[in-house]
Design an enzyme around this catalytic site. Structure first.
Site, PDB file in Angstrom:
ATOM      1  N   HIS A  39       0.839  -1.307   0.039  1.00 21.09           N
ATOM      2  CA  HIS A  39       0.218  -0.020  -0.066  1.00 21.09           C
ATOM      3  C   HIS A  39       0.836   1.301   0.036  1.00 21.09           C
ATOM      4  O   HIS A  39       0.763   2.187  -0.761  1.00 21.09           O
ATOM      5  CB  HIS A  39      -0.824   0.028   1.239  1.00 21.09           C
ATOM      6  CG  HIS A  39      -2.016   1.181   1.541  1.00 21.09           C
ATOM      7  ND1 HIS A  39      -3.021   1.130   1.023  1.00 21.09           N
ATOM      8  CD2 HIS A  39      -1.525   2.376   1.723  1.00 21.09           C
ATOM      9  CE1 HIS A  39      -3.664   2.406   1.258  1.00 21.09           C
ATOM     10  NE2 HIS A  39      -2.812   3.228   1.747  1.00 21.09           N
ATOM     11  N   GLU A  40       1.730   1.413   0.895  1.00 15.94           N
ATOM     12  CA  GLU A  40       2.658   2.314   0.874  1.00 15.94           C
ATOM     13  C   GLU A  40       3.636   2.567  -0.280  1.00 15.94           C
ATOM     14  O   GLU A  40       3.898   3.870  -0.720  1.00 15.94           O
ATOM     15  CB  GLU A  40       3.428   2.371   2.217  1.00 15.94           C
ATOM     16  CG  GLU A  40       2.640   2.367   3.515  1.00 15.94           C
ATOM     17  CD  GLU A  40       1.602   3.721   3.629  1.00 15.94           C
ATOM     18  OE1 GLU A  40       1.735   4.682   3.046  1.00 15.94           O
ATOM     19  OE2 GLU A  40       0.665   3.437   4.333  1.00 15.94           O
ATOM     20  N   HIS A  82       1.821   4.588  -2.807  1.00 20.55           N
ATOM     21  CA  HIS A  82       2.101   6.140  -2.605  1.00 20.55           C
ATOM     22  C   HIS A  82       3.535   6.539  -3.026  1.00 20.55           C
ATOM     23  O   HIS A  82       3.539   7.752  -3.735  1.00 20.55           O
ATOM     24  CB  HIS A  82       1.911   6.384  -1.046  1.00 20.55           C
ATOM     25  CG  HIS A  82       0.337   6.419  -0.486  1.00 20.55           C
ATOM     26  ND1 HIS A  82      -0.666   7.129  -1.232  1.00 20.55           N
ATOM     27  CD2 HIS A  82      -0.403   5.700   0.592  1.00 20.55           C
ATOM     28  CE1 HIS A  82      -1.735   7.017  -0.345  1.00 20.55           C
ATOM     29  NE2 HIS A  82      -1.369   6.140   0.356  1.00 20.55           N
ATOM     30  N   GLU A  96      -4.481   7.610  -3.163  1.00 26.44           N
ATOM     31  CA  GLU A  96      -4.977   6.502  -2.506  1.00 26.44           C
ATOM     32  C   GLU A  96      -5.543   5.609  -3.678  1.00 26.44           C
ATOM     33  O   GLU A  96      -5.378   4.389  -3.605  1.00 26.44           O
ATOM     34  CB  GLU A  96      -6.255   6.940  -1.696  1.00 26.44           C
ATOM     35  CG  GLU A  96      -5.917   7.431  -0.308  1.00 26.44           C
ATOM     36  CD  GLU A  96      -5.263   6.191   0.380  1.00 26.44           C
ATOM     37  OE1 GLU A  96      -5.223   4.857   0.373  1.00 26.44           O
ATOM     38  OE2 GLU A  96      -4.163   6.781   1.166  1.00 26.44           O
TER      39      GLU A  96
END
Length: 489
Positions: free
Chosen positions: A254-255, A258, A284
């Site tokens: 997830h990170e 980003h 996101e």
């Protein structure tokens, strides 16, 4: 030197100082000594005072009046500088400094209150944060809706009412899907113990597999995983749990979504208003499509299954099909960041309604825990068992990020649109993912979304990439198809 060149030189210095402030925040979350919190609050307040003075400097208005743009990118630079300046001059310097000081203190008090399961220890400082943010919102709104002014910081050109309309379209189908899935037998969860150092080694391998450039980044641990920085220094954090390696692996992926966005922006935009993600919703969309549509796909989980067997040996899951079901297991739980795809947006809707009520003074801080617990019981059908699983689980309110939460669900909506286009644009996608090769997907995202940074408005960049007006239908169709198949609906 022209007015445009003078303005851009000034903006690059301001952006550089902002990056320094971000690095202080990264340090606070990762390696700062606990006893340094009060000094760090003064440091953050001091740099915010300097930043606010630069952002609201009357010279900026003079340059904007005289600057002439000769390209699409230059016009976008002026648009974003003007928007930021007009917001900055509405907020008094002493208020901006006070918010920086109090939110830095509140972050440490939140972490301690969460560890101690003590809501009452956190509420007084949260009351200060909410009061200051209401004051800031009123200054920005100038008679308009305070919450809309808050949202503008994270999702420009979007209002609370527009978000509420999207959520109203999503809620009935999500509630129905949740009920249908939870009525079916639940796949087995992981059991056993998973060495935390091994988790971190595999999480770094996953980061690289998804295109994270470790020459310009690093992976560390934090209580609440996050990504920090832009341009040539983009850092991520993850967390480990001895009994739940998925928490580590999918927080990392997830990170990386980003971080890949920030690393993928056109280098010509470095340290300018276009040199960062255009909105948190678009941000996101990258983290969620990396984590879910790619990272939790049948194809990629087959590869991850083999990596986990190599790292941990036999860990009790029979085969890749069972592993795919376990990764995507829908089950009752309290924690937003650990929620499955079916239920995640319901967590966001809860927070959206509560923080919108807080900003409107329809809900007082002293009543927040009860309001949270009541809403959670109504939405999920069981009671919150402890504060760290309830209103103390997220860091966002302690640091004043009101208006941020709904961008998580907007990101899911945007990701649904992008994935629909990606499946057509990248032939053989599943075959690539089955080999642990994400380059086809991540390359398409870099070319069609990430490289543009702040060049286009949020909804425009999604529409240009996906070919459709952003809306919840692709996401809902994806969820119903995926989980309908997994649970035999």
């Amino acid at each position: 030197m022209t007015a445009f060149n003078d303005l851009m030189a000034y903006q690059r210095q301001t952006s550089a100082l902002g990056q320094i402030a971000g690095r202080l925040g990264w340090d606070q979350e990762t390696v700062m000594p606990r006893g340094a919190a009060s000094q760090r609050a003064e440091e953050m307040a001091a740099i915010e005072s300097v930043l606010h003075a630069r952002r609201s400097n009357p010279r900026v208005a003079e340059w904007l009046e005289s600057a002439y743009a000769t390209s699409e990118a230059d016009r976008a630079q002026l648009r974003e500088i003007r928007r930021a300046y007009e917001r900055a001059v509405k907020v008094p310097s002493d208020l901006a400094t006070a918010i920086a000081r109090v939110t830095t203190e509140a972050q440490g008090k939140w972490a301690q209150a969460r560890a101690d399961e003590n809501v009452s220890a956190f509420l007084p400082v949260l009351e200060e944060v909410v009061s200051l943010k209401r004051e800031e919102g009123a200054a920005l709104a100038q008679g308009g809706d305070i919450y809309d002014a808050m949202v503008e910081d994270y999702e420009p050109y979007t209002t609370g009412a527009q978000i509420a309309e999207i959520f109203e379209q999503m809620r009935p189908r999500l509630v129905a899907l949740r009920a249908a899935v939870l009525d079916r037998p639940e796949p087995a969860a992981l059991t056993g113990s998973f060495d935390e150092l091994t988790q971190m080694r595999l999480s770094q391998k996953l980061a690289v597999a998804f295109g994270y450039d470790l020459n310009n980044g690093r992976v560390d641990k934090a209580v609440h995983p996050f990504s920090s920085g832009s341009g040539l220094d983009v850092r991520i954090t993850t967390r480990t749990s001895e009994t739940d390696p998925f928490n580590c692996f999918y927080s990392t992926i997830h990170e990386v979504g980003h971080a890949a966005y920030e690393q993928g922006i056109d280098p010509d935009y470095l340290l300018t208003p276009l040199g960062r993600g255009v909105s948190m919703g678009v941000h996101e969309s990258q983290s969620r499509i990396y984590e879910n549509q790619l990272g939790r796909s049948r194809a990629f989980t087959g590869w991850l299954f083999e990596q986990m067997k190599e790292a941990f040996g036999d860990f009790g899951v029979a085969d890749a099909d069972a592993f795919y079901a376990t990764v995507n297991r829908v089950h009752n739980g309290y924690i937003r960041t650990e929620a499955d795809e079916v239920q995640y947006n319901l967590h966001i809707m809860l927070r959206f309604d509560l923080e919108r009520a807080l900003m409107a003074s329809d809900l007082q801080v002293g009543d927040l825990e009860a309001a949270w617990n009541d809403r959670f019981a109504a939405d999920f059908g069981y009671a919150v068992d402890k504060p760290s699983n309830g209103c103390l689980q997220d860091v966002h309110w302690s640091v004043g990020l009101f208006g941020y939460f709904p961008t998580y669900s907007l990101g899911n909506v945007y990701a649904g649109c992008l994935y629909q286009a990606l499946q057509t644009a990248v032939p053989g996608l599943d075959a690539q993912l089955a080999q642990g090769d994400t380059s086809g997907a991540t390359g398409w995202l870099r070319e069609n979304v990430q490289q543009f940074g702040g060049l286009y408005a949020p909804r425009e960049v999604i529409k240009r990439a996906s070919g459709v007006e952003p809306g919840p239908e692709p996401l809902l169709g994806y969820l119903e198809g995926k989980f309908g198949g997994l649970y035999g609906l």
